[in-house]
Design an enzyme around this catalytic site. Structure first.
Site, PDB file in Angstrom:
ATOM      1  N   TRP A 103       0.812  -1.219   0.000  1.00  0.00           N
ATOM      2  CA  TRP A 103       0.000   0.000   0.000  1.00  0.00           C
ATOM      3  C   TRP A 103       0.842   1.265   0.000  1.00  0.00           C
ATOM      4  CZ3 TRP A 103      -4.436  -0.376  -2.063  1.00  0.00           C
ATOM      5  CH2 TRP A 103      -5.232  -1.527  -1.885  1.00  0.00           C
ATOM      6  N   ASP A 173      -1.529   6.682   6.375  1.00  0.00           N
ATOM      7  CA  ASP A 173      -2.636   5.852   5.901  1.00  0.00           C
ATOM      8  C   ASP A 173      -2.926   4.846   7.009  1.00  0.00           C
ATOM      9  OD1 ASP A 173      -4.237   3.884   4.839  1.00  0.00           O
ATOM     10  OD2 ASP A 173      -2.938   3.412   3.135  1.00  0.00           O
ATOM     11  N   LYS A 197     -12.185  -1.474   6.186  1.00  0.00           N
ATOM     12  CA  LYS A 197     -11.340  -2.469   6.841  1.00  0.00           C
ATOM     13  C   LYS A 197     -11.782  -2.638   8.299  1.00  0.00           C
ATOM     14  CE  LYS A 197      -9.240  -2.501   3.019  1.00  0.00           C
ATOM     15  NZ  LYS A 197      -7.995  -1.936   2.575  1.00  0.00           N
TER      16      LYS A 197
HETATM   17  C1  LIG Z   1      -7.525  -1.247   1.410  1.00  0.00           C
HETATM   18  C2  LIG Z   1      -6.460  -0.270   1.592  1.00  0.00           C
HETATM   19  C3  LIG Z   1      -6.344   0.846   0.757  1.00  0.00           C
HETATM   20  C4  LIG Z   1      -7.244   1.085  -0.443  1.00  0.00           C
HETATM   21  O1  LIG Z   1      -8.559   1.246  -0.110  1.00  0.00           O
HETATM   22  P1  LIG Z   1      -9.722   1.288  -1.233  1.00  0.00           P
HETATM   23  O2  LIG Z   1     -10.879   1.821  -0.476  1.00  0.00           O
HETATM   24  O3  LIG Z   1      -9.905  -0.099  -1.730  1.00  0.00           O
HETATM   25  O4  LIG Z   1      -9.272   2.203  -2.303  1.00  0.00           O
HETATM   26  C5  LIG Z   1      -5.336   1.742   1.010  1.00  0.00           C
HETATM   27  N1  LIG Z   1      -4.484   1.564   2.043  1.00  0.00           N
HETATM   28  C6  LIG Z   1      -4.562   0.492   2.858  1.00  0.00           C
HETATM   29  C7  LIG Z   1      -3.593   0.352   3.976  1.00  0.00           C
HETATM   30  C8  LIG Z   1      -5.554  -0.449   2.663  1.00  0.00           C
HETATM   31  O5  LIG Z   1      -5.624  -1.512   3.483  1.00  0.00           O
END
Ligand SMILES: *Cc1c(COP(=O)(O)O)cnc(C)c1O
Length: 362
Positions: A103, A173, A197
């Site tokens: 990511w 993030d 998540k």
């Molecule tokens: C899932 C995820 C993303 C991307 O999220 P989307 O909503 O699918 O675009 C970005 N960063 C991390 C750490 C993730 O687990």
């Protein structure tokens, strides 16, 4: 489990607390006397206004967010933030990124479209199985920010000590660890998290941004929607937001308050993760992929000796009623995502299953 539900170890969208789902069910046909489902409601209505205001207030309370930070609910999931961050925060056109897995790699690739990206540290040399030492990074004076992915969902590494940014703004993030433990918001300039998540349904990101980082001098080519100021000035109601996700996330924020907040959540997460890691560390068949001090409490990647055996475990786990234990296609092996809403019983059941599998395949 009630309702014949499965223990869903998916990396996302993932499980939500059962009592939250029950509340949503109960309010489905007629939300608190409004005569409508939240899905049918105008985002400009009084009823919805209260939903979004309460969601923000509850999140502020749960995370103890200081007043000089704005909370934004933005569509486009996590991926849009890979672009929005550099578009909004690159003033000098230069930023430092730390490469710790899939990511952060995606974030780096996207940021390169908008400016110079300096990868100041990486754990690529060992297949992203650890967090590099970031206590004394080489950070150019004019770098606009330092960016990390605080929990790498695919690789299963997490930051237990934030990098020394040497006075630069930290951007994180938090998608796959959001609200999993207490967070000192003032350590960051900007925190963002895709909610599917660890909180609610897909299609939205929560952005927590320090007010002074919201600019009114962005280049004209930045789409209106992708300017943080657009969302900050309109309290996340510039256009029709993801009303449903805001409503469901709001329920989860209330649930977190009710169970005693992020300290309690953290303790539960530690208990669950320790159970699983402890088993893996004592097993002769399974091995945890990540260095102990950098292991994620949320995403636990592990392997057997061969890809064939990995596949066999995944197939057997499906039969035994566990879902989504296959590792991400980019890394293989297995991965158990055990977010906030995964009950401890789910992890206990998984460990029992793996133990039994090991005993039967000696
Ligand atoms: C899932 C995820 C993303 C991307 O999220 P989307 O909503 O699918 O675009 C970005 N960063 C991390 C750490 C993730 O687990």
């Amino acid at each position: 489990m009630k309702y014949d539900r499965t223990y869903n170890f998916s990396a996302g969208p993932a499980m939500m607390p059962e009592e939250v789902l029950e509340e949503i069910r109960d309010e489905m046909m007629n939300y608190q006397g409004s005569g409508m489902c939240v899905m049918e409601m105008s985002h400009r209505s009084k009823v919805f206004d209260q939903i979004i205001k309460e969601a923000e207030a509850d999140l502020r309370e749960v995370m103890n967010i200081p007043d000089n930070y704005k909370v934004l609910f933005v569509q486009g999931g996590g991926t849009l933030q890979f672009a929005m961050v550099p578009m909004n925060l690159m003033k000098n056109g230069k930023a430092v990124y730390i490469e710790t897995g899939s990511w952060s790699k995606k974030a780096i690739a996207e940021a390169k479209k908008y400016g110079e990206v300096i990868v100041a540290a990486s754990s690529k040399d060992k297949n992203f199985s650890y967090i590099p030492d970031c206590s004394d990074l080489d950070i150019p004076e004019d770098a606009d920010y330092v960016y990390i992915c605080e929990n790498e969902t695919i690789n299963g590494v997490t930051w237990n000590k934030l990098p020394n940014t040497k006075g630069h703004i930290l951007v994180s993030d938090q998608s796959s660890m959001f609200l999993s433990k207490p967070c000192n918001v003032s350590d960051y300039g900007l925190i963002w998290a895709g909610v599917q998540k660890n909180v609610g349904p897909a299609g939205m990101a929560v952005v927590i941004i320090r007010e002074d980082l919201i600019r009114d001098d962005l280049p004209h080519w930045v789409p209106t929607y992708m300017n943080y100021k657009t969302h900050a000035d309109s309290d996340s109601l510039y256009n029709t937001p993801n009303c449903w996700a805001i409503y469901c996330c709001g329920k989860v924020f209330k649930y977190l308050k009710k169970i005693g907040g992020l300290e309690v959540m953290h303790q539960r997460n530690l208990d669950k993760a320790n159970l699983l890691y402890d088993f893996l560390d004592h097993s002769k068949m399974f091995t945890a992929a990540v260095r102990p001090e950098d292991r994620s409490l949320m995403n636990v990647p592990f392997v057997t000796a061969t890809a064939e055996m990995d596949a066999e475990v995944v197939a057997a786990s499906k039969k035994a009623g566990f879902d989504n234990l296959k590792g991400h296609k980019s890394v293989g092996g297995l991965r158990a995502s055990i977010y906030n809403a995964m009950p401890k019983e789910g992890v206990v059941a998984l460990v029992d299953f793996l133990k039994k599998f090991e005993a039967e395949h000696k």
